[in-house]
Design a protein around this motif. Structure first.
Motif, PDB file in Angstrom:
ATOM      1  N   UNK A 102       0.853  -1.190   0.000  1.00  0.00           N
ATOM      2  CA  UNK A 102       0.000   0.000   0.000  1.00  0.00           C
ATOM      3  C   UNK A 102       0.887   1.238   0.000  1.00  0.00           C
ATOM      4  N   UNK A 103       0.671   2.113  -0.994  1.00  0.00           N
ATOM      5  CA  UNK A 103       1.415   3.370  -1.052  1.00  0.00           C
ATOM      6  C   UNK A 103       0.869   4.398  -0.058  1.00  0.00           C
ATOM      7  N   UNK A 151      -6.526   6.690   1.592  1.00  0.00           N
ATOM      8  CA  UNK A 151      -7.253   7.939   1.367  1.00  0.00           C
ATOM      9  C   UNK A 151      -8.684   7.805   1.874  1.00  0.00           C
ATOM     10  N   UNK A 152      -9.255   8.954   2.231  1.00  0.00           N
ATOM     11  CA  UNK A 152     -10.650   9.022   2.660  1.00  0.00           C
ATOM     12  C   UNK A 152     -11.110  10.472   2.570  1.00  0.00           C
ATOM     13  N   UNK A 153     -12.396  10.657   2.712  1.00  0.00           N
ATOM     14  CA  UNK A 153     -12.943  12.019   2.734  1.00  0.00           C
ATOM     15  C   UNK A 153     -13.409  12.349   4.142  1.00  0.00           C
ATOM     16  N   UNK A 154     -12.980  13.509   4.626  1.00  0.00           N
ATOM     17  CA  UNK A 154     -13.423  14.014   5.922  1.00  0.00           C
ATOM     18  C   UNK A 154     -14.003  15.400   5.718  1.00  0.00           C
ATOM     19  N   UNK A 196      -5.076  12.191   2.754  1.00  0.00           N
ATOM     20  CA  UNK A 196      -4.156  11.113   2.398  1.00  0.00           C
ATOM     21  C   UNK A 196      -3.278  10.760   3.601  1.00  0.00           C
ATOM     22  N   UNK A 197      -3.113   9.468   3.849  1.00  0.00           N
ATOM     23  CA  UNK A 197      -2.259   8.994   4.937  1.00  0.00           C
ATOM     24  C   UNK A 197      -1.144   8.137   4.351  1.00  0.00           C
ATOM     25  N   UNK A 198       0.090   8.620   4.345  1.00  0.00           N
ATOM     26  CA  UNK A 198       1.203   7.829   3.779  1.00  0.00           C
ATOM     27  C   UNK A 198       1.438   6.543   4.574  1.00  0.00           C
ATOM     28  N   UNK A 199       1.970   5.541   3.897  1.00  0.00           N
ATOM     29  CA  UNK A 199       2.244   4.256   4.550  1.00  0.00           C
ATOM     30  C   UNK A 199       3.666   3.801   4.228  1.00  0.00           C
ATOM     31  N   UNK A 200       4.613   4.726   4.258  1.00  0.00           N
ATOM     32  CA  UNK A 200       5.997   4.364   3.983  1.00  0.00           C
ATOM     33  C   UNK A 200       6.467   3.338   5.011  1.00  0.00           C
ATOM     34  N   UNK A 247     -15.612   7.139   0.880  1.00  0.00           N
ATOM     35  CA  UNK A 247     -14.497   7.395  -0.030  1.00  0.00           C
ATOM     36  C   UNK A 247     -13.193   6.835   0.463  1.00  0.00           C
ATOM     37  N   UNK A 248     -13.276   5.901   1.399  1.00  0.00           N
ATOM     38  CA  UNK A 248     -12.071   5.323   1.967  1.00  0.00           C
ATOM     39  C   UNK A 248     -11.490   4.265   1.029  1.00  0.00           C
ATOM     40  N   UNK A 249     -10.167   4.274   0.896  1.00  0.00           N
ATOM     41  CA  UNK A 249      -9.527   3.293   0.033  1.00  0.00           C
ATOM     42  C   UNK A 249      -8.024   3.344   0.148  1.00  0.00           C
ATOM     43  N   UNK A 250      -7.361   2.603  -0.739  1.00  0.00           N
ATOM     44  CA  UNK A 250      -5.910   2.506  -0.720  1.00  0.00           C
ATOM     45  C   UNK A 250      -5.354   2.573  -2.141  1.00  0.00           C
TER      46      UNK A 250
END
Length: 342
Positions: free
Chosen positions: A64-65, A68-71, A77-81, A264-267
């Motif tokens: 997973x890069x 994302x979601x809508x608030x 966007x939440x990074x997952x490095x 709108x939540x996803x990856x």
């Protein structure tokens, strides 16, 4: 750094790497593959080559890069490095080791891939020289390697029967050996001569020949439009085993996977892709420049022995032979190259 490690002290060395995730070959479901070593588990380094390669430690099949979601109607966007623990892999065969510098080049050329390097920088590869060929399909020497190549490895171990000769190659490798210093003995008189004898013997076993390696790129160019490709690919079922098990194949796809349409939540996800799949080069127009099996086989061979040579001055194949051994319909890349060259 060069040391001697008695076979019964291998577990002692592993135990001293207690802040690392340690992997080694394990036999399960009729194949050897890398598995996490738990405390107290014995390590068996009598393995043939593993079915999977070490590229999976730095380039996982799915990652997973970001999420994302809508608030309140605003995209977030939440990074997952990745931030992995240091990882040490024992029993890496030299053909797999040689694949790592090729992958490093791809993921560090025009664009530095932070996901790849977050794992790569914390990976230490403990190689094991091949005393005997593990498959009739090995051809590492035909592509410039050897059963005891140090390329891409941090440590190279050579099995001397009751003990291993252990050579630190890189800074990471020497550090791993320093961690286990109490398990090692000094190299004795005659040990180096025995190592050289083992290496000489391993090189003497016959392997699949490729002829003039430097002439292969031009042979591929000259036969680009030949009906030979379709003839050689007619049995292909497009399963993709040849590239998924390859230590250097690195093609991938990127997709947005929606988990909840309401929020709108996803990856955004990267997954391995495969040049042998029908939709690998499918255009949005519906046109596919590689619509048939022959053109897809040509692409795989050309990538390894023509395009990679043009871009990076070396062929992409390390001669592990997995793609030959595991192909369910017997497509043989050495035989393909022989026919193209002739």
């Amino acid at each position: 750094m060069e040391k001697i490690l008695n076979q019964e002290k291998l577990r002692e060395w592993v135990d001293m790497l207690d802040d690392c995730e340690v992997y080694a070959p394990a036999f399960a479901d009729s194949v050897w593959n890398f598995a996490r070593i738990e405390a107290g588990t014995d390590i068996d380094l009598s393995h043939t080559n593993t079915i999977g390669s070490v590229k999976e430690f730095v380039f996982p099949q799915r990652e997973v890069f970001f999420r994302f979601e809508k608030k309140d109607g605003v995209p977030v966007l939440t990074p997952t490095l990745p931030d992995p623990k240091p990882t040490v892999v024992f029993g890496v065969r030299p053909c797999d080791g040689r694949g790592m510098p090729r992958n490093d080049t791809v993921f560090n050329k025009e664009f530095v891939d932070p996901y790849y390097w977050a794992r790569r920088d914390k990976l230490t590869l403990i190689g094991l020289a091949c005393n005997l060929p593990h498959s009739p399909n090995c051809f590492c020497q035909s592509v410039g390697g050897s059963p005891h190549s140090e390329d891409g490895l941090d440590v190279l171990m050579t099995d001397l029967g009751d003990r291993f000769h252990v050579k630190g190659i890189t800074v990471k490798g020497v550090e791993a050996m320093e961690r286990g210093r109490d398990a090692f003995d000094a190299v004795r008189d005659g040990d180096q001569a025995e190592v050289e004898k083992v290496h000489d013997t391993s090189r003497s076993f016959p392997q699949r020949p490729l002829g003039n390696l430097d002439a292969i790129p031009e042979a591929i160019r000259e036969n680009f439009d030949s009906p030979l490709w379709a003839d050689m690919a007619q049995h292909c079922i497009g399963c993709g085993i040849c590239t998924f098990l390859c230590p250097t194949c690195h093609c991938f796809d990127i997709n947005d996977e929606v988990i909840s349409p309401t929020t709108g939540e996803g990856e955004r996800v990267r997954t391995w892709d495969n040049c042998q799949f029908p939709d690998f080069t499918m255009h949005t127009s519906g046109h596919n420049p590689r619509a048939d099996l022959g053109s897809r086989l040509r692409q795989r061979v050309s990538h390894k022995f023509l395009y990679f040579v043009e871009n990076h001055k070396t062929q992409q194949c390390t001669g592990c032979g997995r793609c030959i051994t595991e192909c369910p319909v017997g497509i043989d890349i050495v035989a393909v190259l022989e026919r193209v060259s002739q």
